[in-house]
Scaffold this active site. Structure first.
Site, PDB file in Angstrom:
ATOM      1  N   GLU A  86      -1.579  -8.770   3.609  1.00 47.72           N
ATOM      2  CA  GLU A  86      -1.508  -9.313   4.967  1.00 47.72           C
ATOM      3  C   GLU A  86      -2.877  -9.625   5.563  1.00 47.72           C
ATOM      4  OE1 GLU A  86      -1.055  -6.230   4.070  1.00 47.72           O
ATOM      5  OE2 GLU A  86      -1.537  -4.756   5.620  1.00 47.72           O
ATOM      6  N   CYS A 118       0.837  -1.208   0.000  1.00 53.53           N
ATOM      7  CA  CYS A 118       0.000   0.000   0.000  1.00 53.53           C
ATOM      8  C   CYS A 118       0.870   1.254   0.000  1.00 53.53           C
ATOM      9  CB  CYS A 118      -1.000  -0.023   1.136  1.00 53.53           C
ATOM     10  SG  CYS A 118      -2.428   1.007   0.760  1.00 53.53           S
ATOM     11  N   HIS A 147      -3.609  -4.856   0.441  1.00 50.64           N
ATOM     12  CA  HIS A 147      -3.034  -5.324   1.706  1.00 50.64           C
ATOM     13  C   HIS A 147      -3.069  -6.848   1.766  1.00 50.64           C
ATOM     14  CE1 HIS A 147      -2.681  -1.489   3.951  1.00 50.64           C
ATOM     15  NE2 HIS A 147      -3.657  -1.101   3.159  1.00 50.64           N
TER      16      HIS A 147
END
Ligand code: GLN
Length: 536
Positions: free
Chosen positions: A500, A372, A498
């Protein structure tokens, strides 16, 4: 339908979220259809506008909900996708009740905390729990807080309305003085809970060492919780050991007994995973460059994604938290790293340090992962240093910049409110053939979670490509850039999304996994070599 309510006492930060998640895992792997609800008693509508420095990471759901980081823990343990309805805040409840009042829905009655607010709370809980066998409800904050009163009152009412369906679990602290375990804070905390009409069925006692028999007996005597319902939740090194720790104390048997349920067979899926975490075969040192580095929870999903990599590969990740502002003075902190991660972020402070870190990774062939803001930083860095656009910037940081290589998304231009207005949640990403991204995802269409207002300015795409960038992931129209790689580099990747947020214990984020494998390769080839940063 069954509900397990988890409250906390004595102090905050006892790990209620981990206990709730661990319990959800046990129940799910015993064949139940489980969901999680988090109650956050603050007045914010959601976590979207909250500073990560106070509350930790803002977690993003598929539906675009910006929620408490505990929802991330639930998703990882349950291996499921939750929705915004799974996070109930005081802000959401009051907004709804006041809107109903303005519409005249209450037909002239005086609108009160009991029953109007408590009814709204109960309705939301039941709506989120619908269709599941068991809903675990975690109440944020500590029993006795003014903010959580209406929630506990609503839950007390639920218990009296549907007695057999609800179990209360309370997480407390057992401090240790020398060898002695102190039970008094637990006694008081349960007393506080009973004063509002709630008798716990389970106690989770947080302590440094396992609870001794004497303490267990004493707690049971003072709290009316059966010894079999008192779980010693002593400190363990990693959260994924928690389900096993609880199950070894037969918590499932006690829950089934409380519910009068039949036997279910528990299937533990994390055995090898936890083994790898406890005894890794290799270790890499990775720098995480951020501005909230004192608050590790601000980057919790990255930390978790790395532990997923460790659990699956046996490569442990030693995270060095690096304050990006320090890098402006000296690059010393970057010495000896096997990989560099630049995570997401907002606002100008810290950005110049991140640009230095991105350049350092590129100059020295150090494995790089940008996420990001980290993706945007790579674009700025390369524009400045390879395209010669010395003052290139994002309009987030310099609205007047001559070279706006990162610019506000067109749909964001006229938005005034900050809460819930970014490009949020799960969006389609097209993966291009013959790229690292394709080799990682093995498909051409993926869905990943987003939370941003700015993006690569389409006017610069051609020149960025000429400078050696490969945009290996885009939106369907190929206007929005989603993934970048570098020609001639196999250890540099950055994503606008993102990655994650969707990493799961048994299915780690592909880019995190790749980054750590490359970091290990780098370590083996260059281990310990210390680079001098080019100072210009
Ligand atoms: N601040 C950047 C944007 O709004 C990056 C956001 C992020 O890293 N989550 O686009």
């Amino acid at each position: 339908m069954h509900y397990i309510v988890i409250t906390g006492g004595v102090i905050s930060g006892l790990g209620k979220g981990t206990i709730t998640s661990g319990l959800s895992y046990l129940l799910k792997n015993s064949g139940f259809n489980v969901t999680n609800i988090k109650i956050d008693p603050y007045l914010n509508y959601d976590a979207g506008t909250m500073n990560p420095y106070q509350h930790g990471e803002v977690f993003v759901l598929d539906d675009g909900g910006e929620v408490d980081l505990d929802l991330g823990n639930y998703e990882r343990f349950l291996d499921t996708s939750l929705t915004s309805n799974n996070n109930i805040t005081t802000g959401k409840i009051y907004k709804e009740v006041i809107e109903k009042e303005r519409r005249g829905d209450y037909l002239g009655s005086t609108v009160q905390i009991i029953p109007h607010i408590t009814n709204e709370i109960k309705n939301r809980i039941m709506k989120a729990a619908k269709g599941y066998d068991i809903a675990l409800i975690e109440v944020g904050g500590t029993v006795g807080d003014i903010e959580s009163m209406p929630f506990l009152e609503a839950l007390r009412q639920m218990k009296s309305e549907r007695n057999d369906e609800i179990i209360f679990g309370h997480v407390t602290l057992i401090p240790e003085s020398g060898n002695e375990q102190k039970t008094k804070p637990t006694q008081h905390s349960v007393k506080e809970l009973r004063a509002i009409g709630i008798q716990p069925d389970l106690l989770f006692c947080r302590s440094e060492h396992p609870l001794n028999n004497e303490s267990r007996k004493k707690i049971s005597l003072f709290t009316d919780v059966r010894e079999s319902g008192i779980i010693s939740a002593y400190n363990v090194e990693n959260v994924y050991s928690v389900p096993d720790l609880m199950e070894k104390q037969h918590i499932l048997d006690r829950i089934k007994e409380l519910y009068g349920m039949e036997d279910h067979r528990f299937n533990y899926t994390l055995e090898n995973f936890v083994k790898n975490i406890k005894n890794p075969r290799e270790t890499v040192s990775v720098g995480v460059i951020g501005k909230y580095i004192d608050m590790h929870d601000a980057y919790i999903s990255h930390k978790e994604a790395f532990s997923h990599v460790t659990g699956n590969t046996g490569i442990a990740v030693n995270i060095k938290w690096i304050d990006s502002d320090n890098l402006i003075k000296t690059a010393e902190d970057l010495n000896g790293l096997d990989g560099i991660l630049i995570p997401g972020g907002f606002g100008y402070r810290g950005v110049e340090g991140k640009i230095i870190a991105a350049k350092y990774a590129r100059d020295n062939n150090i494995p790089y992962l940008g996420i990001c803001l980290g993706f945007q930083v790579s674009i700025i860095e390369i524009s400045r240093n390879l395209l010669g656009l010395k003052k290139a910037n994002s309009t987030e940081f310099d609205p007047e910049t001559e070279y706006p290589v990162i610019d506000i998304l067109p749909e964001q231009k006229n938005i005034k409110d900050l809460g819930g207005t970014m490009r949020l949640g799960s969006k389609k990403v097209l993966i291009h053939d013959n790229t690292i991204a394709k080799s990682l995802y093995q498909k051409n269409i993926i869905y990943e979670r987003h939370r941003h207002r700015f993006e690569v300015n389409p006017e610069y795409i051609k020149s960025l490509e000429n400078s050696g960038i490969i945009f290996s992931g885009t939106d369907e129209e190929k206007i929005r850039m989603e993934i970048m790689e570098l020609k001639n580099r196999d250890n540099y990747i950055a994503t606008q999304y993102h990655a994650e947020f969707k990493s799961r214990p048994l299915n780690p984020s592909k880019v995190h996994l790749y980054f750590i494998k490359k970091s290990l390769e780098y370590k083996k080839a260059n281990g310990g070599k210390i680079y001098e940063r080019n100072i210009e």
